[in-house]
Design an enzyme around this catalytic site. Structure first.
Site, mmCIF file in Angstrom:
data_model
loop_
_atom_site.group_PDB
_atom_site.id
_atom_site.type_symbol
_atom_site.label_atom_id
_atom_site.label_comp_id
_atom_site.label_asym_id
_atom_site.label_seq_id
_atom_site.Cartn_x
_atom_site.Cartn_y
_atom_site.Cartn_z
ATOM 1 N N LYS A 148 0.792 -1.234 0.000
ATOM 2 C CA LYS A 148 0.000 0.000 0.000
ATOM 3 C C LYS A 148 0.829 1.291 0.000
ATOM 4 O O LYS A 148 0.333 2.361 0.354
ATOM 5 C CB LYS A 148 -1.019 0.044 1.148
ATOM 6 C CG LYS A 148 -1.876 -1.187 1.331
ATOM 7 C CD LYS A 148 -2.202 -1.923 0.071
ATOM 8 C CE LYS A 148 -3.235 -1.274 -0.814
ATOM 9 N NZ LYS A 148 -3.346 -2.048 -2.096
ATOM 10 N N GLY A 189 2.257 2.355 -2.864
ATOM 11 C CA GLY A 189 2.257 2.916 -4.200
ATOM 12 C C GLY A 189 2.936 2.027 -5.231
ATOM 13 O O GLY A 189 3.453 2.506 -6.242
ATOM 14 N N THR A 236 1.531 0.072 -7.387
ATOM 15 C CA THR A 236 0.842 0.170 -8.681
ATOM 16 C C THR A 236 1.334 1.393 -9.455
ATOM 17 O O THR A 236 1.596 1.331 -10.667
ATOM 18 C CB THR A 236 -0.689 0.277 -8.452
ATOM 19 O OG1 THR A 236 -1.080 -0.717 -7.513
ATOM 20 C CG2 THR A 236 -1.460 0.119 -9.733
ATOM 21 N N TRP A 237 1.453 2.488 -8.757
ATOM 22 C CA TRP A 237 1.942 3.741 -9.362
ATOM 23 C C TRP A 237 3.392 3.580 -9.832
ATOM 24 O O TRP A 237 3.735 3.974 -10.947
ATOM 25 C CB TRP A 237 1.836 4.843 -8.310
ATOM 26 C CG TRP A 237 2.064 6.239 -8.778
ATOM 27 C CD1 TRP A 237 2.038 6.689 -10.065
ATOM 28 C CD2 TRP A 237 2.345 7.374 -7.950
ATOM 29 N NE1 TRP A 237 2.275 8.042 -10.089
ATOM 30 C CE2 TRP A 237 2.459 8.477 -8.798
ATOM 31 C CE3 TRP A 237 2.483 7.558 -6.578
ATOM 32 C CZ2 TRP A 237 2.736 9.763 -8.316
ATOM 33 C CZ3 TRP A 237 2.746 8.820 -6.093
ATOM 34 C CH2 TRP A 237 2.876 9.912 -6.952
ATOM 35 N N HIS A 270 7.394 -7.389 -2.621
ATOM 36 C CA HIS A 270 7.156 -6.835 -1.282
ATOM 37 C C HIS A 270 8.182 -7.414 -0.298
ATOM 38 O O HIS A 270 8.121 -7.120 0.885
ATOM 39 C CB HIS A 270 5.759 -7.207 -0.777
ATOM 40 C CG HIS A 270 4.629 -6.467 -1.446
ATOM 41 N ND1 HIS A 270 4.701 -5.136 -1.776
ATOM 42 C CD2 HIS A 270 3.394 -6.880 -1.823
ATOM 43 C CE1 HIS A 270 3.559 -4.762 -2.338
ATOM 44 N NE2 HIS A 270 2.759 -5.790 -2.393
ATOM 45 N N ARG A 324 6.027 5.282 2.196
ATOM 46 C CA ARG A 324 4.894 6.210 2.325
ATOM 47 C C ARG A 324 4.680 6.506 3.802
ATOM 48 O O ARG A 324 5.014 5.674 4.667
ATOM 49 C CB ARG A 324 3.651 5.544 1.709
ATOM 50 C CG ARG A 324 2.439 6.421 1.618
ATOM 51 C CD ARG A 324 1.281 5.670 0.972
ATOM 52 N NE ARG A 324 0.171 6.574 0.743
ATOM 53 C CZ ARG A 324 -1.040 6.204 0.358
ATOM 54 N NH1 ARG A 324 -1.288 4.924 0.118
ATOM 55 N NH2 ARG A 324 -1.999 7.078 0.176
ATOM 56 N N SER A 360 -4.764 2.897 4.141
ATOM 57 C CA SER A 360 -4.908 2.275 2.830
ATOM 58 C C SER A 360 -5.013 0.756 2.969
ATOM 59 O O SER A 360 -5.850 0.106 2.342
ATOM 60 C CB SER A 360 -3.707 2.659 1.956
ATOM 61 O OG SER A 360 -3.843 2.112 0.675
ATOM 62 N N ARG A 377 -7.827 3.752 -4.705
ATOM 63 C CA ARG A 377 -8.874 4.173 -3.770
ATOM 64 C C ARG A 377 -8.971 5.691 -3.843
ATOM 65 O O ARG A 377 -9.694 6.225 -4.651
ATOM 66 C CB ARG A 377 -8.557 3.661 -2.345
ATOM 67 C CG ARG A 377 -9.707 3.797 -1.360
ATOM 68 C CD ARG A 377 -9.312 3.305 0.019
ATOM 69 N NE ARG A 377 -8.200 4.061 0.579
ATOM 70 C CZ ARG A 377 -8.316 5.131 1.359
ATOM 71 N NH1 ARG A 377 -9.497 5.558 1.704
ATOM 72 N NH2 ARG A 377 -7.246 5.778 1.787
ATOM 73 N N GLY A 387 -5.835 7.859 -3.405
ATOM 74 C CA GLY A 387 -4.586 8.384 -3.941
ATOM 75 C C GLY A 387 -4.243 9.760 -3.406
ATOM 76 O O GLY A 387 -3.829 10.645 -4.151
HETATM 77 P P1 A3P Z 1 -5.048 4.822 -0.988
HETATM 78 O O1 A3P Z 1 -5.691 3.598 -0.431
HETATM 79 O O2 A3P Z 1 -4.535 5.736 0.104
HETATM 80 O O3 A3P Z 1 -5.889 5.556 -1.956
HETATM 81 P P2 A3P Z 1 -0.267 -0.243 -3.788
HETATM 82 O O4 A3P Z 1 -0.286 0.039 -5.241
HETATM 83 O O5 A3P Z 1 1.106 -0.386 -3.223
HETATM 84 O O6 A3P Z 1 -1.181 -1.361 -3.437
HETATM 85 O O7 A3P Z 1 -0.835 1.066 -3.061
HETATM 86 C C1 A3P Z 1 -2.158 1.439 -3.215
HETATM 87 C C2 A3P Z 1 -2.291 2.888 -2.839
HETATM 88 O O8 A3P Z 1 -1.715 3.689 -3.877
HETATM 89 C C3 A3P Z 1 -3.738 3.315 -2.728
HETATM 90 O O9 A3P Z 1 -3.745 4.377 -1.770
HETATM 91 C C4 A3P Z 1 -4.015 3.795 -4.134
HETATM 92 O O10 A3P Z 1 -5.146 4.628 -4.253
HETATM 93 C C5 A3P Z 1 -2.727 4.538 -4.424
HETATM 94 N N1 A3P Z 1 -2.455 4.726 -5.851
HETATM 95 C C6 A3P Z 1 -2.681 3.849 -6.864
HETATM 96 N N2 A3P Z 1 -2.310 4.383 -8.037
HETATM 97 C C7 A3P Z 1 -1.844 5.624 -7.765
HETATM 98 C C8 A3P Z 1 -1.331 6.672 -8.579
HETATM 99 N N3 A3P Z 1 -1.239 6.553 -9.895
HETATM 100 N N4 A3P Z 1 -0.938 7.813 -7.973
HETATM 101 C C9 A3P Z 1 -1.030 7.944 -6.633
HETATM 102 N N5 A3P Z 1 -1.526 6.988 -5.815
HETATM 103 C C10 A3P Z 1 -1.917 5.834 -6.371
#
Ligand code: A3P
Length: 326
Positions: free
Chosen positions: A73, A75, A77-78, A136, A158, A166, A292, A294
């Protein structure tokens, strides 16, 4: 009854009442906080024990590999989207970019998977160099050969309160019928008991490694990426060995990459907002689960000032002297 076990299977001394409220592994499934087993300095899901062993014994790293490492959690994915967009930008015009039709989670494979026996590590061998891989795993659980061959690692951390919030939302969403009470989940998180926790151990291992080998380990913060994405994306591109040229900068390519991978843009795409995928075998999840809010500071909507102070002071104490602060 569900409980927390150490490696020998002995119940921990946590209060009986709280333990009673904790779901069983069967109820909670893969992403349940509980039960976890301790492995080295970390709490992990028992589903991953075999996979960790396989990664350590069978993964063959390459000098050209880049491993994207995160605590859950933070970031991931980002980071996958950004690293993929940066390293593939010459091959893909932005108007026809794979990220428009592929979920970021599908652009970079994970090293460890609960079903690595079925999806064998050898599938990573087929990926041409330079490979982007994700994990991870804490640094201490990566195979020593990763450092020996000189693979690079990008770590994104983070602010821990936002990570907790998150994670709590994520776990409750993927284990639908089961809502883990926030207070209990928070209590466990503060004790370091969460998947891949304690978070401070995870952070510190990569932080220390980034200080010792800055050419091989890049340490990023989600909040800094959010506040100055252009600067951080340029730093990431340089580390990945794919710096933006002056011409690219002048023609706005950095901004295009930032926009392509932004929360707003990714969540507007059908591939990320609809449908269900089973990426890890036997655990289908909605594609939107990875997105969710972000936002930086969403913890304020979920934690009391007292809870915030409690986690802040634990984290401050654990990171004391390291130079890493939030
Ligand atoms: P939130 O739950 O606070 O919104 P991971 O990818 O490590 O599982 O982390 C997920 C978190 O990254 C979630 O946070 C998600 O919304 C956020 N997230 C996903 N894509 C993002 C992006 N492109 N930019 C910023 N935050 C992002």
């Amino acid at each position: 009854m569900a409980t927390i076990h150490d490696e020998d299977g002995k119940a921990s001394s946590r209060e009986e009442e709280e333990v009673k409220k904790v779901p069983t592994q069967e109820e909670g499934g893969l992403f349940s906080s509980i039960p976890l087993v301790q492995h080295g300095n970390f709490w992990i899901s028992p589903h991953l024990l075999k996979s960790i062993q396989l990664v350590q014994e069978e993964f063959v790293p390459r000098a050209t590999d880049v491993i994207l490492a995160t605590f859950p959690k933070c970031g991931n994915t980002w980071l996958k989207a950004l690293a993929f967009a940066i390293t593939n930008r010459s091959r893909h015009m932005l108007a026809d970019h794979p990220l428009l039709t592929h979920h970021p989670q599908d652009t970079v494979p994970f090293l460890e998977l609960p079903n690595r026996q079925i999806q064998p590590l050898s599938e990573l061998e087929a990926i041409p160099s330079p490979r982007l891989l994700a994990t991870h795993l804490p640094f201490s659980l990566l195979p020593a050969s990763v450092t020996a061959v000189g693979s690079r690692v990008v770590y994104m951390c983070r602010e821990p309160k936002d990570v907790f919030v998150s994670k709590w939302h994520f776990e409750n969403r993927v284990t639908e019928k089961l809502v883990v009470e926030l207070g209990l989940s928070f209590h466990l998180f503060c004790e370091g008991v969460s998947v891949w926790g304690p978070i401070w151990n995870h952070y510190l291992e990569y932080w220390n490694e980034s200080k010792a080998r800055p050419d091989k380990v890049l340490f990023l913060k989600y909040e800094e990426m959010m506040s100055d994405p252009v600067k951080e994306v340029k730093r990431l591109a340089e580390f990945l060995g794919a710096p933006f040229t002056d011409t690219e900068e002048r023609s706005g390519v950095v901004d295009e990459v930032v926009k392509l991978c932004s929360f707003e843009h990714l969540t507007s795409l059908e591939v990320n907002s609809t449908g269900v995928s089973d990426r890890i075998g036997g655990f289908p999840m909605e594609n939107s689960t990875y997105f969710r809010r972000g936002k930086v500071g969403d913890w304020e909507n979920h934690l009391s000032a007292e809870m915030a102070q409690q986690l802040d002071s634990i984290v401050e104490e654990k990171l004391k002297g390291s130079g890493l602060t939030f």
